[in-house]
Design a protein around this motif. Structure first.
Motif, short mmCIF file in Angstrom:
data_model
loop_
_atom_site.label_atom_id
_atom_site.label_comp_id
_atom_site.label_asym_id
_atom_site.label_seq_id
_atom_site.Cartn_x
_atom_site.Cartn_y
_atom_site.Cartn_z
N HIS A 114 44.96 25.36 110.09
CA HIS A 114 44.40 26.65 110.51
C HIS A 114 45.50 27.71 110.62
N ALA A 115 46.66 27.29 111.15
CA ALA A 115 47.77 28.23 111.27
C ALA A 115 48.23 28.71 109.90
N ASP A 116 48.25 27.80 108.93
CA ASP A 116 48.64 28.17 107.57
C ASP A 116 47.66 29.17 106.95
N SER A 117 46.43 29.18 107.48
CA SER A 117 45.42 30.13 107.01
C SER A 117 45.46 31.44 107.80
N GLY A 118 46.45 31.55 108.69
CA GLY A 118 46.61 32.78 109.45
C GLY A 118 45.77 32.88 110.70
N LEU A 119 45.24 31.75 111.17
CA LEU A 119 44.40 31.76 112.37
C LEU A 119 45.23 31.43 113.60
N GLN A 120 44.93 32.09 114.71
CA GLN A 120 45.52 31.73 115.99
C GLN A 120 44.66 30.62 116.60
N MET A 121 45.33 29.66 117.26
CA MET A 121 44.61 28.49 117.79
C MET A 121 44.33 28.64 119.27
N ILE A 122 43.17 28.14 119.68
CA ILE A 122 42.87 27.92 121.09
C ILE A 122 42.72 26.42 121.28
N MET A 123 43.43 25.88 122.26
CA MET A 123 43.32 24.45 122.55
C MET A 123 42.59 24.25 123.87
N LEU A 145 46.87 28.92 122.29
CA LEU A 145 46.52 29.35 123.64
C LEU A 145 45.71 28.25 124.31
N LEU A 146 46.03 27.93 125.56
CA LEU A 146 45.38 26.82 126.26
C LEU A 146 44.26 27.34 127.17
N VAL A 147 43.09 26.69 127.09
CA VAL A 147 42.02 26.92 128.06
C VAL A 147 41.62 25.57 128.65
N GLU A 148 41.42 25.54 129.96
CA GLU A 148 41.05 24.30 130.64
C GLU A 148 39.62 24.31 131.12
N ARG A 157 43.53 35.97 126.19
CA ARG A 157 43.83 37.16 125.40
C ARG A 157 44.31 36.74 124.02
N VAL A 158 43.55 37.12 123.01
CA VAL A 158 43.84 36.68 121.65
C VAL A 158 44.35 37.84 120.81
N ARG A 159 44.98 37.49 119.70
CA ARG A 159 45.55 38.51 118.81
C ARG A 159 44.45 39.22 118.01
N ASP A 176 31.84 18.50 129.55
CA ASP A 176 32.64 19.66 129.95
C ASP A 176 33.12 20.43 128.72
N THR A 177 33.57 19.69 127.72
CA THR A 177 34.10 20.32 126.52
C THR A 177 33.00 21.09 125.78
N ALA A 178 31.80 20.53 125.76
CA ALA A 178 30.68 21.22 125.11
C ALA A 178 30.42 22.56 125.78
N ASP A 179 30.53 22.61 127.10
CA ASP A 179 30.33 23.87 127.83
C ASP A 179 31.41 24.89 127.46
N ILE A 180 32.66 24.43 127.36
CA ILE A 180 33.77 25.34 127.02
C ILE A 180 33.62 25.84 125.59
N VAL A 181 33.24 24.95 124.67
CA VAL A 181 33.02 25.36 123.28
C VAL A 181 31.91 26.41 123.20
N ALA A 182 30.85 26.20 123.96
CA ALA A 182 29.75 27.17 123.97
C ALA A 182 30.23 28.54 124.46
N ALA A 183 31.10 28.53 125.48
CA ALA A 183 31.64 29.80 125.99
C ALA A 183 32.54 30.47 124.96
N LEU A 184 33.34 29.67 124.25
CA LEU A 184 34.20 30.21 123.19
C LEU A 184 33.36 30.85 122.08
N ARG A 185 32.30 30.16 121.67
CA ARG A 185 31.47 30.67 120.59
C ARG A 185 30.72 31.93 121.02
N ALA A 186 30.36 32.00 122.31
CA ALA A 186 29.66 33.19 122.80
C ALA A 186 30.59 34.40 122.81
N ARG A 187 31.85 34.18 123.20
CA ARG A 187 32.79 35.30 123.26
C ARG A 187 33.40 35.61 121.89
N PHE A 188 33.64 34.56 121.09
CA PHE A 188 34.27 34.75 119.77
C PHE A 188 33.37 34.12 118.70
#
Length: 316
Positions: A114-123, A145-148, A157-159, A176-188
């Motif tokens: 993903h980084a090679d494709s120019g994407l910033q990562m969220i872990m 960028l880390l989210v817990e 804060r993303v680029r 728990d991870t499914a909830d965080i992924v859902a929040a990520l998809r809602a915001r981004f």
């Protein structure tokens, strides 16, 4: 004295996963090939019993590469390491073997792609856990960028919100991870996820077995180490699945018998780095106090096996 009856629900799968089994074999085979001592950077897996057993065979556990002599082999733990570690070992001309679980390595490759494709990562992961440090260390500072928690998603804060991808630690709570992924998809909405779930098969299978067992048990014990992420998640999953009492124990000596007074059923499982001998020890402790009937709660079968690195399969 008549013993009280106790139904013991035994989760399956439980205990060692393929990645842990491979990492332990790597240390044992390295000692056999090169002789003692063999150095291991960090605990090979998060279990004191396993680490002490390998230490008795000739493994020396250290925190950093600087603690290793350059003329002895060094092994990197199953949790994975930042790229800087093997790079430094190569610079010092050290013999090293990477025991990183192949499923963690898959996440590393994913992040780099993903980084090679120019994407910033969220872990999605736990700050300070060796696996999180290793995965974030695959890319330059600021690129991961880390989210817990779900709350962290709101403040990250993303680029560029349209140029993002995410990966996860392999030992997280599935729910728990499914909830965080859902929040990520809602915001981004444009965020790219992994082709296949990053949470490993063993973590998922052990959590599913606990979910099936927990509502039937008055209490539940998870055999595992306090610094084992997947073991701690099993305790949380058991409590959420309806078990009134869930406790993490390293050995039978850690059982809080007063908290278990009056129980008629107990669920037993083990984290992915806990050997079956410790489960047997816990079961024997219950047999000494109760008239035990064992019922297997099996939700999946596992036949995964990972090869050890080629260097250990070649003659010295």
């Amino acid at each position: 004295m008549t013993k009280s009856p106790l139904t013991l629900y035994l989760a399956a799968p439980r205990g060692f996963c393929a990645g842990v089994d491979r990492a332990i074999k790597i240390v044992e085979m390295a000692i056999e090939k090169w002789g003692a001592p063999v150095y291991v950077r960090h605990e090979i897996v998060h279990n004191r019993f396993v680490v002490d057993g390998l230490r008795a065979k000739g493994a020396v556990f250290v925190e950093e590469l600087d603690d290793c002599p350059v003329d002895r082999p060094v092994i990197f733990s199953a949790h994975g390491v930042p790229k800087s570690v093997p790079n430094e070992a190569a610079r010092r001309d050290m013999v090293y073997v990477d025991a990183t679980c192949p499923l963690v390595s898959k996440v590393h490759v994913e992040a780099q792609r993903h980084a090679d494709s120019g994407l910033q990562m969220i872990m999605i992961g736990h700050e300070g856990h060796p696996e999180t440090i290793g995965t974030m260390g695959q890319l330059p500072d600021g690129e991961v960028l880390l989210v817990e928690t779900v709350d962290d998603v709101a403040s990250v804060r993303v680029r560029d919100p349209d140029r993002l991808a995410y990966v996860t630690q392999t030992t997280l709570s599935v729910d728990d991870t499914a909830d965080i992924v859902a929040a990520l998809r809602a915001r981004f909405p444009a965020i790219i996820g992994p082709h296949k779930e990053d949470i490993c098969y063993a973590t998922t299978n052990r959590q599913e077995a606990v979910k099936a067992m927990a509502p039937r048990a008055d209490a539940m014990l998870v055999v595992g180490a306090p610094n084992s992420s997947n073991s701690r998640r099993l305790v949380e999953v058991g409590a959420r699945a309806g078990c009134p009492y869930a406790q993490l124990v390293q050995r039978a000596d850690d059982i809080d018998w007063r908290a278990l007074e009056g129980i008629g059923s107990i669920g037993i499982t083990a984290g992915a780095s806990a050997p079956e001998t410790l489960v047997d020890e816990v079961i024997d402790a219950f047999r000494a106090r109760f008239d035990v009937t064992v019922e297997l709660v099996e939700t999946a079968t596992e036949n995964v096996e990972f090869k050890v690195p080629r260097v250990l399969r070649q003659p010295a």
